[in-house]
Scaffold this motif. Structure first.
Motif, PDB file in Angstrom:
ATOM      1  N   ALA A  57       1.328  -5.983  -0.320  1.00 41.81           N
ATOM      2  CA  ALA A  57       2.202  -5.199  -1.313  1.00 41.81           C
ATOM      3  C   ALA A  57       2.312  -3.919  -0.954  1.00 41.81           C
ATOM      4  CB  ALA A  57       1.821  -5.622  -2.497  1.00 41.81           C
ATOM      5  N   VAL A  58       1.196  -3.228  -0.686  1.00 37.42           N
ATOM      6  CA  VAL A  58       1.044  -1.732  -0.561  1.00 37.42           C
ATOM      7  C   VAL A  58       2.132  -1.437   0.902  1.00 37.42           C
ATOM      8  CG1 VAL A  58      -0.240   0.083   0.286  1.00 37.42           C
ATOM      9  CG2 VAL A  58      -1.199  -1.203  -1.580  1.00 37.42           C
ATOM     10  N   GLN A  59       1.887  -2.498   1.922  1.00 33.92           N
ATOM     11  CA  GLN A  59       2.575  -2.226   3.144  1.00 33.92           C
ATOM     12  C   GLN A  59       4.165  -2.321   2.790  1.00 33.92           C
ATOM     13  OE1 GLN A  59       0.291  -5.192   5.284  1.00 33.92           O
ATOM     14  NE2 GLN A  59      -0.500  -3.471   6.622  1.00 33.92           N
ATOM     15  N   ASP A  60       4.485  -3.307   2.157  1.00 33.93           N
ATOM     16  CA  ASP A  60       5.943  -3.345   1.545  1.00 33.93           C
ATOM     17  C   ASP A  60       6.432  -2.216   0.994  1.00 33.93           C
ATOM     18  OD1 ASP A  60       6.100  -5.787   2.571  1.00 33.93           O
ATOM     19  OD2 ASP A  60       6.048  -6.953   0.692  1.00 33.93           O
ATOM     20  N   LEU A  61       5.649  -1.589  -0.003  1.00 38.71           N
ATOM     21  CA  LEU A  61       5.987  -0.410  -0.638  1.00 38.71           C
ATOM     22  C   LEU A  61       6.209   0.881   0.316  1.00 38.71           C
ATOM     23  CD1 LEU A  61       3.838  -0.697  -3.852  1.00 38.71           C
ATOM     24  CD2 LEU A  61       6.177  -1.318  -3.605  1.00 38.71           C
ATOM     25  N   ARG A  62       5.412   0.938   1.217  1.00 41.69           N
ATOM     26  CA  ARG A  62       5.598   1.796   2.184  1.00 41.69           C
ATOM     27  C   ARG A  62       6.724   1.704   2.934  1.00 41.69           C
ATOM     28  NH1 ARG A  62       1.068   5.286   3.025  1.00 41.69           N
ATOM     29  NH2 ARG A  62       1.599   5.648   5.301  1.00 41.69           N
ATOM     30  N   ARG A  63       6.986   0.503   3.563  1.00 42.70           N
ATOM     31  CA  ARG A  63       7.945   0.367   4.415  1.00 42.70           C
ATOM     32  C   ARG A  63       9.326   0.557   3.471  1.00 42.70           C
ATOM     33  NH1 ARG A  63      11.544  -2.971   3.028  1.00 42.70           N
ATOM     34  NH2 ARG A  63       9.832  -4.051   1.880  1.00 42.70           N
ATOM     35  N   CYS A  64       9.394   0.300   2.384  1.00 41.81           N
ATOM     36  CA  CYS A  64      10.299   0.644   1.319  1.00 41.81           C
ATOM     37  C   CYS A  64      10.831   2.003   1.278  1.00 41.81           C
ATOM     38  CB  CYS A  64      10.365   0.138  -0.259  1.00 41.81           C
ATOM     39  SG  CYS A  64      11.335   0.418  -1.428  1.00 41.81           S
ATOM     40  N   LEU A  65       9.792   2.906   1.092  1.00 42.05           N
ATOM     41  CA  LEU A  65      10.022   4.259   1.158  1.00 42.05           C
ATOM     42  C   LEU A  65      10.506   4.810   2.484  1.00 42.05           C
ATOM     43  CD1 LEU A  65       7.089   5.479  -1.024  1.00 42.05           C
ATOM     44  CD2 LEU A  65       9.289   5.692  -1.527  1.00 42.05           C
ATOM     45  N   GLU A  66       9.934   4.310   3.517  1.00 48.73           N
ATOM     46  CA  GLU A  66      10.235   4.829   4.863  1.00 48.73           C
ATOM     47  C   GLU A  66      11.758   4.390   5.231  1.00 48.73           C
ATOM     48  OE1 GLU A  66       7.220   2.700   6.914  1.00 48.73           O
ATOM     49  OE2 GLU A  66       5.880   4.528   6.759  1.00 48.73           O
ATOM     50  N   GLN A  67      12.277   3.362   4.499  1.00 52.95           N
ATOM     51  CA  GLN A  67      13.763   3.051   4.613  1.00 52.95           C
ATOM     52  C   GLN A  67      14.604   3.626   3.655  1.00 52.95           C
ATOM     53  OE1 GLN A  67      13.444  -1.500   5.179  1.00 52.95           O
ATOM     54  NE2 GLN A  67      12.475  -1.223   7.247  1.00 52.95           N
ATOM     55  N   GLY A  68      14.122   4.467   2.819  1.00 54.74           N
ATOM     56  CA  GLY A  68      14.916   5.334   1.879  1.00 54.74           C
ATOM     57  C   GLY A  68      14.911   4.498   0.458  1.00 54.74           C
ATOM     58  N   GLY A  69      14.007   3.649   0.562  1.00 60.57           N
ATOM     59  CA  GLY A  69      14.108   2.884  -1.103  1.00 60.57           C
ATOM     60  C   GLY A  69      13.343   3.813  -2.033  1.00 60.57           C
ATOM     61  N   PHE A  70      13.081   3.271  -3.245  1.00 65.22           N
ATOM     62  CA  PHE A  70      12.570   3.754  -4.190  1.00 65.22           C
ATOM     63  C   PHE A  70      11.088   3.076  -4.625  1.00 65.22           C
ATOM     64  CE2 PHE A  70      11.914   4.780  -8.815  1.00 65.22           C
ATOM     65  CZ  PHE A  70      11.979   6.271  -8.757  1.00 65.22           C
ATOM     66  N   VAL A  71      10.083   3.839  -5.162  1.00 68.62           N
ATOM     67  CA  VAL A  71       8.915   3.199  -5.562  1.00 68.62           C
ATOM     68  C   VAL A  71       8.498   4.042  -6.699  1.00 68.62           C
ATOM     69  CG1 VAL A  71       6.486   2.418  -4.911  1.00 68.62           C
ATOM     70  CG2 VAL A  71       8.273   2.409  -3.278  1.00 68.62           C
ATOM     71  N   ALA A  72       8.329   3.492  -7.836  1.00 68.20           N
ATOM     72  CA  ALA A  72       7.633   4.112  -9.134  1.00 68.20           C
ATOM     73  C   ALA A  72       6.156   3.563  -9.347  1.00 68.20           C
ATOM     74  CB  ALA A  72       8.650   3.649 -10.332  1.00 68.20           C
TER      75      ALA A  72
END
Length: 185
Positions: A57-72
């Motif tokens: 899950a942490v790796q997914d969240l990091r990938r999301c941010l690296e690809q321009g997504g948003f994490v709260a």
């Protein structure tokens, strides 16, 4: 101690960010669809993440941010106790959706409104990325479905097959981000 709910950065997400997180859901009843109508049935199972699932899950969240997504995230005393994210890949026939992939609050912090705050931040993150709607493959547990219904989520007008294929029991929901009465408080 009150949680600080805010956007997260890569620095907020070391690989052990979910070490003390308790992702546990005991399901006793699920909602499902039959010919466009909701039904409820008994179905007992427990979802509890292993350390490997938390790392993924942490790796997914990091990938999301690296690809321009948003994490709260919701943080109490330096510990991540809740998180949610919006992916940055448009989905749907008109590219109208961005996916709300994760929204979880650690078991001991549920019932304090953190999920609603995380959802609200993700809506803003999706609006900033020009999405019309959030797309949610939502766990079928009755309690999970009640949470999404209280936020104003409804059955998705269009099913995204690749998300449905990941969890075929999930109900496919959407949340309209612009106009209407869908401003989460």
């Amino acid at each position: 101690m009150e949680a600080a709910v805010r956007p997260l950065t890569l620095e907020d997400l070391p690989l052990d960010a979910l070490k003390g997180f308790h992702r546990c859901q005991v399901t006793r009843q699920v909602k499902y669809l039959v010919q466009g109508e909701y039904k409820i049935k008994d179905d007992y199972f427990v979802d509890e993440w292993t350390e490997a699932q938390k790392l993924r899950a942490v790796q997914d969240l990091r990938r999301c941010l690296e690809q321009g997504g948003f994490v709260a995230g919701a943080i109490v005393g330096g510990t991540l106790v809740g998180f949610a994210n919006v992916e940055n890949t448009p989905l749907g026939s008109r590219k109208q959706y961005l996916e709300l992939r994760y929204i979880h609050v650690s078991r001991e912090y549920r019932g304090q409104g953190l999920g609603r705050q995380l959802f609200r931040l993700c809506c803003e993150g999706a609006r900033q990325r020009r999405a019309e709607k959030l797309y949610i493959g939502a766990h079928p547990a009755v309690e999970t479905q009640a949470f999404y219904a209280a936020l104003g989520c409804v059955l998705a007008e269009e099913v995204v097959p690749e998300i449905l294929a990941l969890e075929p029991r999930d109900l496919q929901l959407e949340y309209i981000l612009h106009g209407g009465n869908n401003e989460v408080n």
